[in-house]
Design a protein around this motif. Structure first.
Motif, PDB file in Angstrom:
ATOM      1  N   ASP A  63      78.335  -2.808 -28.943  1.00 17.29           N
ATOM      2  CA  ASP A  63      78.067  -1.470 -28.413  1.00 17.29           C
ATOM      3  C   ASP A  63      78.799  -1.204 -27.098  1.00 17.29           C
ATOM      4  O   ASP A  63      78.314  -0.435 -26.252  1.00 17.29           O
ATOM      5  N   ASN A  64      79.954  -1.823 -26.911  1.00 16.50           N
ATOM      6  CA  ASN A  64      80.696  -1.641 -25.660  1.00 16.50           C
ATOM      7  C   ASN A  64      82.196  -1.655 -25.943  1.00 16.50           C
ATOM      8  O   ASN A  64      82.909  -2.579 -25.550  1.00 16.50           O
ATOM      9  N   PRO A  65      82.698  -0.612 -26.628  1.00 14.72           N
ATOM     10  CA  PRO A  65      84.125  -0.579 -26.965  1.00 14.72           C
ATOM     11  C   PRO A  65      85.037  -0.526 -25.743  1.00 14.72           C
ATOM     12  O   PRO A  65      86.157  -1.049 -25.791  1.00 14.72           O
ATOM     13  N   ASP A  66      84.572   0.076 -24.651  1.00 11.92           N
ATOM     14  CA  ASP A  66      85.405   0.148 -23.449  1.00 11.92           C
ATOM     15  C   ASP A  66      85.643  -1.244 -22.863  1.00 11.92           C
ATOM     16  O   ASP A  66      86.772  -1.595 -22.503  1.00 11.92           O
ATOM     17  N   ALA A  67      84.569  -2.042 -22.762  1.00  9.29           N
ATOM     18  CA  ALA A  67      84.716  -3.404 -22.239  1.00  9.29           C
ATOM     19  C   ALA A  67      85.580  -4.249 -23.168  1.00  9.29           C
ATOM     20  O   ALA A  67      86.381  -5.079 -22.716  1.00  9.29           O
ATOM     21  N   THR A  68      85.434  -4.033 -24.478  1.00  7.81           N
ATOM     22  CA  THR A  68      86.265  -4.769 -25.440  1.00  7.81           C
ATOM     23  C   THR A  68      87.730  -4.434 -25.228  1.00  7.81           C
ATOM     24  O   THR A  68      88.587  -5.324 -25.175  1.00  7.81           O
ATOM     25  N   ALA A  69      88.026  -3.145 -25.094  1.00  7.28           N
ATOM     26  CA  ALA A  69      89.417  -2.711 -24.905  1.00  7.28           C
ATOM     27  C   ALA A  69      89.997  -3.245 -23.601  1.00  7.28           C
ATOM     28  O   ALA A  69      91.163  -3.653 -23.546  1.00  7.28           O
ATOM     29  N   GLU A  70      89.186  -3.265 -22.552  1.00  8.66           N
ATOM     30  CA  GLU A  70      89.664  -3.756 -21.258  1.00  8.66           C
ATOM     31  C   GLU A  70      89.980  -5.241 -21.287  1.00  8.66           C
ATOM     32  O   GLU A  70      90.786  -5.726 -20.481  1.00  8.66           O
ATOM     33  N   SER A  71      89.361  -5.971 -22.190  1.00  8.11           N
ATOM     34  CA  SER A  71      89.573  -7.422 -22.255  1.00  8.11           C
ATOM     35  C   SER A  71      90.782  -7.795 -23.106  1.00  8.11           C
ATOM     36  O   SER A  71      91.113  -8.980 -23.208  1.00  8.11           O
ATOM     37  N   MET A  72      91.453  -6.806 -23.694  1.00  5.61           N
ATOM     38  CA  MET A  72      92.530  -7.080 -24.643  1.00  5.61           C
ATOM     39  C   MET A  72      93.859  -6.506 -24.172  1.00  5.61           C
ATOM     40  O   MET A  72      93.921  -5.528 -23.431  1.00  5.61           O
ATOM     41  N   LEU A  73      94.943  -7.130 -24.637  1.00  5.82           N
ATOM     42  CA  LEU A  73      96.297  -6.590 -24.524  1.00  5.82           C
ATOM     43  C   LEU A  73      96.779  -6.231 -25.920  1.00  5.82           C
ATOM     44  O   LEU A  73      96.282  -6.754 -26.920  1.00  5.82           O
ATOM     45  N   ASP A  74      97.762  -5.341 -25.996  1.00  5.40           N
ATOM     46  CA  ASP A  74      98.342  -4.993 -27.289  1.00  5.40           C
ATOM     47  C   ASP A  74      98.782  -6.249 -28.030  1.00  5.40           C
ATOM     48  O   ASP A  74      99.334  -7.178 -27.416  1.00  5.40           O
ATOM     49  N   GLY A  75      98.555  -6.269 -29.317  1.00  8.56           N
ATOM     50  CA  GLY A  75      98.899  -7.437 -30.106  1.00  8.56           C
ATOM     51  C   GLY A  75      97.721  -8.359 -30.326  1.00  8.56           C
ATOM     52  O   GLY A  75      97.881  -9.491 -30.778  1.00  8.56           O
ATOM     53  N   ASN A  76      96.498  -7.887 -29.964  1.00  2.20           N
ATOM     54  CA  ASN A  76      95.268  -8.656 -30.166  1.00  2.20           C
ATOM     55  C   ASN A  76      95.201  -9.903 -29.295  1.00  2.20           C
ATOM     56  O   ASN A  76      94.705 -10.952 -29.711  1.00  2.20           O
ATOM     57  N   MET A 135      84.768 -10.669 -32.384  1.00  2.00           N
ATOM     58  CA  MET A 135      84.889  -9.345 -32.967  1.00  2.00           C
ATOM     59  C   MET A 135      84.945  -8.286 -31.864  1.00  2.00           C
ATOM     60  O   MET A 135      85.598  -7.255 -32.011  1.00  2.00           O
ATOM     61  N   GLY A 136      84.252  -8.537 -30.770  1.00  6.20           N
ATOM     62  CA  GLY A 136      84.198  -7.588 -29.656  1.00  6.20           C
ATOM     63  C   GLY A 136      82.845  -7.664 -28.990  1.00  6.20           C
ATOM     64  O   GLY A 136      81.972  -8.444 -29.376  1.00  6.20           O
ATOM     65  N   TYR A 137      82.654  -6.851 -27.946  1.00  3.90           N
ATOM     66  CA  TYR A 137      81.371  -6.767 -27.253  1.00  3.90           C
ATOM     67  C   TYR A 137      80.497  -5.727 -27.947  1.00  3.90           C
ATOM     68  O   TYR A 137      80.931  -4.598 -28.188  1.00  3.90           O
TER      69      TYR A 137
END
Length: 557
Positions: A401-414, A397-399
């Motif tokens: 309380d850490n949306p920035d780290a979650t976003a950094e671990s992903m590319l567009d398209g999930n 689902m993600g990290y």
């Protein structure tokens, strides 16, 4: 994006999106009889049958709900050695809709404090061996949950702690498993595991009911021979690891397969159990594979039931793989590749893959897609090498309380960026080429260089420090090595003085971290560290030029 740049699994299976992990466990997919032993504690001999375990889950769930007050959506962390009661508590938490968060019981108290601050559990279930350590650890928390309740497995020795006792005959039970009541299982968390991701300090990986259900169904749909109710194994990794999540917590319980739990690894006991318990498979990490391939103790026992090895946590080098095949010529050697963020493996091989090269990990499990990209996220094709990116229903689902780290671990398209470099060989198998990420893997455990560097620079003589992993053929794993700039630019001091400094630095780090995070690769004193224009230390340059950095400067401990 061109479709041909995406590698897709040839197998796809319908995965339910409206049931909980507890409801899935009600399915007797292997027609397992109630009196079959599915769990055994290696040291105590305690056993649990298929039917008895499920009854005890419902009874323990009743205590958690009505005596302790655990509500759906609340988080319960567990710190204990491997044992049946550990798994029992996990399923009882799921049965009433709670979130399970295992924490390694061997962590240093500062690391425990960091984990509690990060996870923010409502309850903490601990083994009695932690009665003295835990209070000290909680005093180090920066943001300890104010209402945190402590629970012990078994009878407590302290007045400040409640306890979860083993269920007995006649204990009330919660008859109905937690229901999602029409909600999407991908949006409801059921587990939080610690992982360092690709960079930085440990993060709290949130896994949903759908993630865990998907992972075991994907694995079984891809290779039923590797995931069947008749399999038997001896399991030694800690239950806090994602390895245990998909093997012991979910897979074995769902299939009704037999697992013998070892709280700590001992080669002779392990080999004897493989023989006496008629193990059909052995799940390994590279250092244990090396022991089985080289230690004469292995030859004292016979393994007529053993069908295959499954090696995970880190790539198995070709030399060790070759030796293992020579010692066990009739046993297939399989590998898996994955990570906590993917709820376990996304790639596996099996007894069917007789032409699997020694260096290959396997093929995509069901319902999985993979592509390979360069540093800018541009596709490089399956022959790469490129960074391995993956998507599928088992992705986190993600990290927390850490949306920035979650976003950094992903590319567009999930697409999840693993930080690993790889490619597909001529036979269609994934080969791990190298790692982009800085994380060090020691015996399957993740070690964050950033965490160690922050400790190192607090030492009186250290000006700057960088930590990298170095491969040890002897130990068949990576070791953490520190590259240190001394205050005053004194790298050229005499070897005797350097040895004293190295010992002091190593002892300083060891006093604040777990054993697996210690500087087992030694300390290297250097005049400066390579940096980019913005001042960021270039660990990859250190790794590429290790011989130059270490020439005459390595202080081995």
């Amino acid at each position: 994006m061109a479709a041909h740049n995406i590698l897709r699994s040839p197998k796809w299976v319908d995965i339910p999106s409206n049931i909980s992990i507890a409801e899935l466990m009600n399915d007797n997919v292997s027609n397992t009889p109630d009196d079959k032993i599915i769990y055994e504690d290696a040291l105590t001999g305690k056993t649990a049958t298929y039917g008895g375990f499920r009854l005890h889950v419902r009874q323990s769930a009743c205590w958690l709900r009505h005596e302790l007050g655990v509500k759906p959506g609340q988080t319960v962390s567990i710190m204990a050695p491997s044992c049946i009661d550990y798994i029992l508590v996990v399923h009882a938490i799921w049965w009433i809709g709670g979130i399970v968060s295992p924490i390694n019981n061997s962590l240093h108290r500062k690391e425990i404090a960091f984990a509690v601050d990060l996870i923010q559990p409502d309850y903490l279930v601990i083994h009695d061996s932690l009665f003295e350590t835990l209070p000290r650890a909680l005093r180090l928390c920066q943001n300890c949950p104010p209402e945190l309740q402590i629970v012990a497995l078994g009878k407590p020795h302290n007045e400040w702690i409640q306890f979860l006792s083993s269920p007995i005959s006649g204990t009330p039970e919660v008859s109905q498993a937690f229901s999602l009541q029409g909600r999407n299982s991908a949006t409801i968390p059921c587990a939080i595991l610690l992982s360092s991701g690709t960079t930085g300090k440990p993060k709290a990986v949130m896994l949903s009911h759908h993630n865990l259900i998907s992972a075991i169904q994907q694995l079984r749909a891809d290779n039923p021979d590797n995931w069947r109710g008749s399999q038997r194994e001896i399991f030694f990794p800690p239950l806090s690891h994602v390895y245990a999540l998909y093997v012991c917590m979910t897979g074995a319980c769902w299939l009704g397969a037999y697992v013998c739990l070892m709280p700590r690894f001992d080669l002779e006991i392990y080999c004897r159990l493989l023989q006496d318990r008629k193990a059909t498979l052995a799940r390994l990490v590279p250092p244990i594979a090396k022991l089985l391939a080289e230690n004469p103790i292995v030859q004292r026992y016979k393994y007529p039931s053993l069908e295959y090895f499954s090696c995970s946590a880190a790539p198995l080098n070709a030399e060790t793989a070759g030796k293992l095949r020579a010692v066990f010529p009739g046993v297939a050697l399989c590998q898996t590749y994955g990570c906590t963020e993917l709820s376990g493996p996304c790639v596996q091989s099996g007894v069917r893959d007789t032409n699997l090269p020694l260096s290959a990990a396997g093929t995509l499990i069901a319902n999985t897609e993979m592509r390979f990209v360069d540093l800018d996220g541009v596709d490089v094709g399956s022959r790469g090498p490129g960074e391995i990116t993956v998507r599928g229903p088992n992705m986190m689902m993600g990290y927390k309380d850490n949306p920035d780290a979650t976003a950094e671990s992903m590319l567009d398209g999930n697409w999840y960026r693993t930080g690993d470099l790889g490619y597909i060989d001529n036979n269609g198998f994934l080969v791990i080429f190298d790692r982009l990420k800085d994380i060090i893997k020691y015996n399957g455990f993740q070690v964050s260089p950033t965490e160690l560097e922050e400790i190192l620079v607090k030492h009186d003589v250290v000006d700057e420090a960088a930590v990298c992993g170095v491969w040890s053929e002897k130990d068949s794993t990576e070791l953490s090595r520190a590259y240190v700039v001394l205050k005053g630019g004194s790298a050229s001091r005499s070897p005797d003085i350097q040895a004293v400094y190295a010992q002091s630095i190593s002892k300083f780090v060891s006093s604040q971290v777990s054993t697996y995070k210690q500087l087992k690769g030694g300390v290297v004193f250097v005049d400066s560290l390579p940096k980019n224009p913005t001042g960021k230390v270039l660990r990859r340059v250190i790794r590429l030029e290790q011989e130059k950095f270490e020439k005459g400067l390595l202080a081995k401990l």
